[in-house]
Design an enzyme around this catalytic site. Structure first.
Site, PDB file in Angstrom:
ATOM      1  N   LYS A   1    -104.630  26.519 -45.357  1.00  0.00           N
ATOM      2  CA  LYS A   1    -104.373  27.342 -44.170  1.00  0.00           C
ATOM      3  C   LYS A   1    -102.923  27.811 -44.131  1.00  0.00           C
ATOM      4  CE  LYS A   1    -105.834  24.001 -41.634  1.00  0.00           C
ATOM      5  NZ  LYS A   1    -106.453  23.211 -42.704  1.00  0.00           N
TER       6      LYS A   1
ATOM      7  N   ASP B   1    -106.682  20.729 -45.438  1.00  0.00           N
ATOM      8  CA  ASP B   1    -106.077  20.975 -46.751  1.00  0.00           C
ATOM      9  C   ASP B   1    -106.782  22.071 -47.531  1.00  0.00           C
ATOM     10  OD1 ASP B   1    -104.339  18.815 -46.166  1.00  0.00           O
ATOM     11  OD2 ASP B   1    -105.989  17.484 -46.677  1.00  0.00           O
ATOM     12  N   GLU B   2    -107.316  23.047 -46.810  1.00  0.00           N
ATOM     13  CA  GLU B   2    -107.966  24.171 -47.479  1.00  0.00           C
ATOM     14  C   GLU B   2    -106.941  25.214 -47.921  1.00  0.00           C
ATOM     15  OE1 GLU B   2    -108.574  23.404 -44.299  1.00  0.00           O
ATOM     16  OE2 GLU B   2    -110.617  22.622 -44.127  1.00  0.00           O
TER      17      GLU B   2
ATOM     18  N   LEU C   1    -108.408  29.854 -56.114  1.00  0.00           N
ATOM     19  CA  LEU C   1    -109.365  30.383 -57.081  1.00  0.00           C
ATOM     20  C   LEU C   1    -108.840  30.189 -58.508  1.00  0.00           C
ATOM     21  CD1 LEU C   1    -112.102  31.893 -56.955  1.00  0.00           C
ATOM     22  CD2 LEU C   1    -110.830  33.985 -57.452  1.00  0.00           C
TER      23      LEU C   1
ATOM     24  N   GLN D   1    -106.229  20.928 -39.601  1.00  0.00           N
ATOM     25  CA  GLN D   1    -107.318  20.102 -40.144  1.00  0.00           C
ATOM     26  C   GLN D   1    -108.506  20.995 -40.523  1.00  0.00           C
ATOM     27  OE1 GLN D   1    -105.995  18.528 -36.949  1.00  0.00           O
ATOM     28  NE2 GLN D   1    -104.858  16.918 -37.924  1.00  0.00           N
TER      29      GLN D   1
ATOM     30  N   GLY E   1    -100.396  18.595 -42.399  1.00  0.00           N
ATOM     31  CA  GLY E   1     -99.339  19.162 -43.239  1.00  0.00           C
ATOM     32  C   GLY E   1     -99.776  20.512 -43.789  1.00  0.00           C
ATOM     33  N   HIS E   2     -98.988  21.541 -43.536  1.00  0.00           N
ATOM     34  CA  HIS E   2     -99.285  22.878 -44.064  1.00  0.00           C
ATOM     35  C   HIS E   2     -98.178  23.276 -45.043  1.00  0.00           C
ATOM     36  CE1 HIS E   2    -102.048  24.115 -40.459  1.00  0.00           C
ATOM     37  NE2 HIS E   2    -102.453  23.038 -41.095  1.00  0.00           N
TER      38      HIS E   2
HETATM   39  P1  IMP Z   1    -105.711  10.833 -37.884  1.00  0.00           P
HETATM   40  O1  IMP Z   1    -106.165  12.069 -37.165  1.00  0.00           O
HETATM   41  O2  IMP Z   1    -104.317  10.978 -38.400  1.00  0.00           O
HETATM   42  O3  IMP Z   1    -105.941   9.580 -37.128  1.00  0.00           O
HETATM   43  O4  IMP Z   1    -106.645  10.709 -39.176  1.00  0.00           O
HETATM   44  C1  IMP Z   1    -108.063  10.635 -39.049  1.00  0.00           C
HETATM   45  C2  IMP Z   1    -108.712  11.197 -40.294  1.00  0.00           C
HETATM   46  O5  IMP Z   1    -108.453  12.604 -40.390  1.00  0.00           O
HETATM   47  C3  IMP Z   1    -108.215  10.586 -41.603  1.00  0.00           C
HETATM   48  O6  IMP Z   1    -109.272  10.582 -42.539  1.00  0.00           O
HETATM   49  C4  IMP Z   1    -107.141  11.572 -42.052  1.00  0.00           C
HETATM   50  O7  IMP Z   1    -106.923  11.539 -43.427  1.00  0.00           O
HETATM   51  C5  IMP Z   1    -107.756  12.877 -41.606  1.00  0.00           C
HETATM   52  N1  IMP Z   1    -106.753  13.904 -41.322  1.00  0.00           N
HETATM   53  C6  IMP Z   1    -105.975  14.009 -40.228  1.00  0.00           C
HETATM   54  N2  IMP Z   1    -105.193  15.088 -40.307  1.00  0.00           N
HETATM   55  C7  IMP Z   1    -105.483  15.682 -41.470  1.00  0.00           C
HETATM   56  C8  IMP Z   1    -105.012  16.859 -42.122  1.00  0.00           C
HETATM   57  O8  IMP Z   1    -104.180  17.626 -41.626  1.00  0.00           O
HETATM   58  N3  IMP Z   1    -105.550  17.152 -43.332  1.00  0.00           N
HETATM   59  C9  IMP Z   1    -106.498  16.374 -43.878  1.00  0.00           C
HETATM   60  N4  IMP Z   1    -106.970  15.271 -43.327  1.00  0.00           N
HETATM   61  C10 IMP Z   1    -106.471  14.932 -42.126  1.00  0.00           C
HETATM   62 MG    MG Z   2    -102.782  19.606 -45.129  1.00  0.00          MG
END
Ligand code: IMP
Ligand code: MG
Length: 338
Positions: A15, A12-13, A280, A174, A40-41
């Protein structure tokens, strides 16, 4: 030229926004999405917003071919919905080996109290499908009739384009510290999320990588469980205007100030050649929509330059608003574009 875009914190930076901008600015021949549908992007462009879970964020560049990596994992209903929403039918292709997440994978995760409780997984079935893949039981894209006409050899296509001097952008997912290997295990996702892993997911060797752009947000957020240094109380997050909701799960994100130590480590783990910093305008509202470095107030430039010095990497792209075009692009000035 091949560029890989990766997250430098916990996902969630921004990207999606950076890749969307690079699509518009560079019009690459190919954009390839890695990872899976748990990521999610968000792309905002011309007053429209797309929350993408599998379609490459550079889709707004109309002549760019869109590919899904062999190492990626897709759910067919999510894929077809997004292809329709983005109008990308006919120019989006999966690799024959792209993994397919099925309902049973989602059900397995939903029934798993460790994943749902302790880890705070998104429960999209990604980890369960990944486990099946390791056990050699996962079904891959070529086995699905629905995907007929949408299958290519992604590695071949990309390597051919690179050999002809074309441009390719690889969209990682991620963030570095959600990496299965380098992150805050067990509070991580089910794959390695560093640049080398995304090159491998796509099928390109390390010597073909020209640029690695690590994306940071102006503050750090995290959804789900796991350590977050400097985490602020919820009231403070709201007061600062840093309150965000997760794209896939709708959960409220935890937040902390920009973490230079993590950023430095992310640069090393990814061998980043450039850094991007998004949002920013959330830290400095006066820069909203800015597109010129020279017009930023001194204290804002100083904030960026202090980070550049600390991480020993040029900050070439700076996000100043939601729209894909709200970017200060310093690549030319800093010698990254001819
Ligand atoms: P999982 O990969 O869906 O099983 O989630 C494992 C961990 O990674 C959890 O803390 C999720 O919130 C986090 N996570 C997985 N995908 C994302 C992403 O795209 N953005 C932010 N956190 C993520
Ligand atoms: Mg995201």
């Amino acid at each position: 030229m091949l560029s890989i875009v990766v997250g430098g914190f916990f996902g969630d930076e921004g990207k999606g926004k950076i890749v969307a901008y690079l699509g518009l600015a560079d019009k690459p021949d190919i954009a390839v999405r890695c990872g899976a549908i748990n990521a999610g992007h968000t792309v905002t462009y011309n007053g429209r917003k797309w929350k993408l879970r599998i379609v490459p964020s550079a889709f707004i560049s109309k002549n760019t071919e869109l590919l899904i990596a062999p190492g990626a994992l897709v759910r067919l209903n999510v894929l077809f919905r997004e292809v329709a929403e983005t109008g990308t039918k006919g120019r989006l292709f999966l690799d024959k080996h792209t993994g397919i997440i099925e309902l049973k994978h989602v059900e397995k995760e939903k029934a798993d109290s460790f994943l749902a409780g302790k880890i705070g997984s998104t429960l999209q079935g990604v980890g369960a499908a990944m486990a099946d893949r390791v056990l050699r039981k996962l079904r891959l894209a070529y086995e699905f009739h629905e995907l007929k006409g949408m299958i290519k050899d992604v590695s071949d296509v990309i390597n051919d384009v690179l050999d002809k001097g074309g441009d390719v952008i690889v969209e990682g997912t991620q963030g570095t510290f959600l990496s299965l290997y380098h992150g805050t295990y067990p509070y991580v996702t089910s794959r390695d999320t560093t640049a080398s892993a995304f090159a491998s997911e796509v099928g390109i060797g390390p010597k073909k990588v020209d640029e690695v752009i690590v994306v940071f947000k102006a503050f750090v957020t995290r959804v789900g469980s796991g350590p977050l240094e400097g985490e602020l109380p919820f009231e403070e997050i709201v007061k600062r205007g840093w309150c965000e909701k997760a794209t896939v799960t709708g959960r409220v994100r935890r937040a902390a100030p920009f973490n230079v130590e993590l950023a430095r480590k992310a640069v090393v783990l990814n061998s980043a050649t450039q850094a991007a910093i998004t949002k920013l305008d959330i830290l400095f509202p006066e820069v909203e929509g800015a597109t010129e470095w020279g017009k930023l107030p001194y204290k804002v430039r100083k904030w960026i330059e202090d980070i550049e010095n600390a991480i020993n990497t040029p900050v070439t792209l700076i996000g100043t608003g939601e729209d894909a075009r709200h970017i200060i692009d310093r690549r030319r000035e800093l010698g990254f574009l001819k």
